[in-house]
Design a protein around this motif. Structure first.
Motif, PDB file in Angstrom:
ATOM      1  N   TYR A 164     -34.615  20.819  24.886  1.00 24.84           N
ATOM      2  CA  TYR A 164     -34.862  19.430  25.258  1.00 24.84           C
ATOM      3  C   TYR A 164     -35.827  19.402  26.430  1.00 24.84           C
ATOM      4  O   TYR A 164     -36.050  20.408  27.104  1.00 24.84           O
ATOM      5  N   ASP A 165     -36.384  18.229  26.673  1.00 28.66           N
ATOM      6  CA  ASP A 165     -37.233  18.032  27.847  1.00 28.66           C
ATOM      7  C   ASP A 165     -36.439  17.463  29.009  1.00 28.66           C
ATOM      8  O   ASP A 165     -36.674  17.819  30.161  1.00 28.66           O
ATOM      9  N   ARG A 166     -35.486  16.583  28.711  1.00 34.23           N
ATOM     10  CA  ARG A 166     -34.572  16.050  29.721  1.00 34.23           C
ATOM     11  C   ARG A 166     -33.222  15.823  29.048  1.00 34.23           C
ATOM     12  O   ARG A 166     -33.174  15.396  27.894  1.00 34.23           O
ATOM     13  N   ALA A 167     -32.151  16.109  29.782  1.00 31.53           N
ATOM     14  CA  ALA A 167     -30.804  15.888  29.249  1.00 31.53           C
ATOM     15  C   ALA A 167     -30.038  14.974  30.193  1.00 31.53           C
ATOM     16  O   ALA A 167     -29.908  15.274  31.390  1.00 31.53           O
ATOM     17  N   TYR A 168     -29.548  13.882  29.660  1.00 32.02           N
ATOM     18  CA  TYR A 168     -28.764  12.913  30.423  1.00 32.02           C
ATOM     19  C   TYR A 168     -27.324  12.993  29.912  1.00 32.02           C
ATOM     20  O   TYR A 168     -26.996  12.483  28.840  1.00 32.02           O
ATOM     21  N   ILE A 169     -26.507  13.685  30.674  1.00 34.41           N
ATOM     22  CA  ILE A 169     -25.152  14.042  30.282  1.00 34.41           C
ATOM     23  C   ILE A 169     -24.185  13.214  31.118  1.00 34.41           C
ATOM     24  O   ILE A 169     -24.172  13.306  32.347  1.00 34.41           O
TER      25      ILE A 169
END
Length: 205
Positions: free
Chosen positions: A128-133
């Motif tokens: 992924y390029d960014r992960a918002y968890i």
């Protein structure tokens, strides 16, 4: 409208998330229905999604429900089998997007512990390029703050984000903020959406 990033939910988009099926196989449907009726396991999981410590949350619930304690602990100890299998078509789409240089983000209600466990088994959860968890952010869908945090962090205009999720409430909040959305039911429908919006040049499945 140009799409500057494609955002995937994880549960039921990239990985099947139906823990009832795991427990049906483990203890049988009747015992599973009895356990789920007696213990609000989905509420327990919502606490994990919101940032409660993974093992403690599960083990505290098990301790509070001794009749089912052994099985409840599987939610932590065997999480990668509860979250199974991968949805292969979605993984293929994710990789096709990244191969052509399209930024791919995750936006998922998932605890940090489960996410890290998943990364050990599913390599694509590192792709992924960014992960918002949610468990890390301590905010969950479908509430607006987590979407605001995504927008603030990535710096992209809402209308340039295309978000796939399997839940209508999560999609509704995104759409209300101006995001482009797709209600996920299967990889083929997601592929059709991406082709129709000229994000993919053609089929990859």
């Amino acid at each position: 409208m140009t799409i500057d990033a494609v955002i995937f939910d994880i549960g039921n988009v990239l990985i099947r998330w139906q823990p009832e099926l795991y427990f049906d196989a483990l203890i049988g449907p009747d015992r599973r229905r009895e356990m789920f009726a007696s213990v609000d396991l989905h509420a327990m999981n919502e606490g994990i999604d919101a940032g409660e410590p993974f093992r403690k949350q599960v083990y505290d619930c098990a301790d509070a429900n001794p009749a089912y304690a052994e099985h409840i602990r599987h939610w932590h100890d065997n999480w990668v089998k509860l979250a199974s299998p991968a949805i292969d078509g979605s993984v293929t789409i994710l990789r096709a997007l990244r191969a052509q240089g399209t930024p791919v983000f995750f936006l998922s209600n998932i605890g940090l512990g489960p996410f890290e466990q998943g990364q050990e088994v599913y390599p694509f959860l590192r792709e992924y390029d960014r992960a918002y968890i949610s468990g890390e952010m301590r905010a969950t869908k479908p509430h607006a703050p987590i979407y605001e945090m995504v927008e603030s962090d990535c710096g992209l205009a809402p209308e340039t984000l295309l978000f796939a999720d399997d839940r209508t409430d999560n999609i509704a909040t995104a759409a209300a903020r101006g995001w482009q959305t797709h209600l996920f039911t299967d990889p083929e429908g997601w592929q059709d959406c991406l082709i129709s919006r000229k994000v993919l040049p053609g089929p990859v499945l």
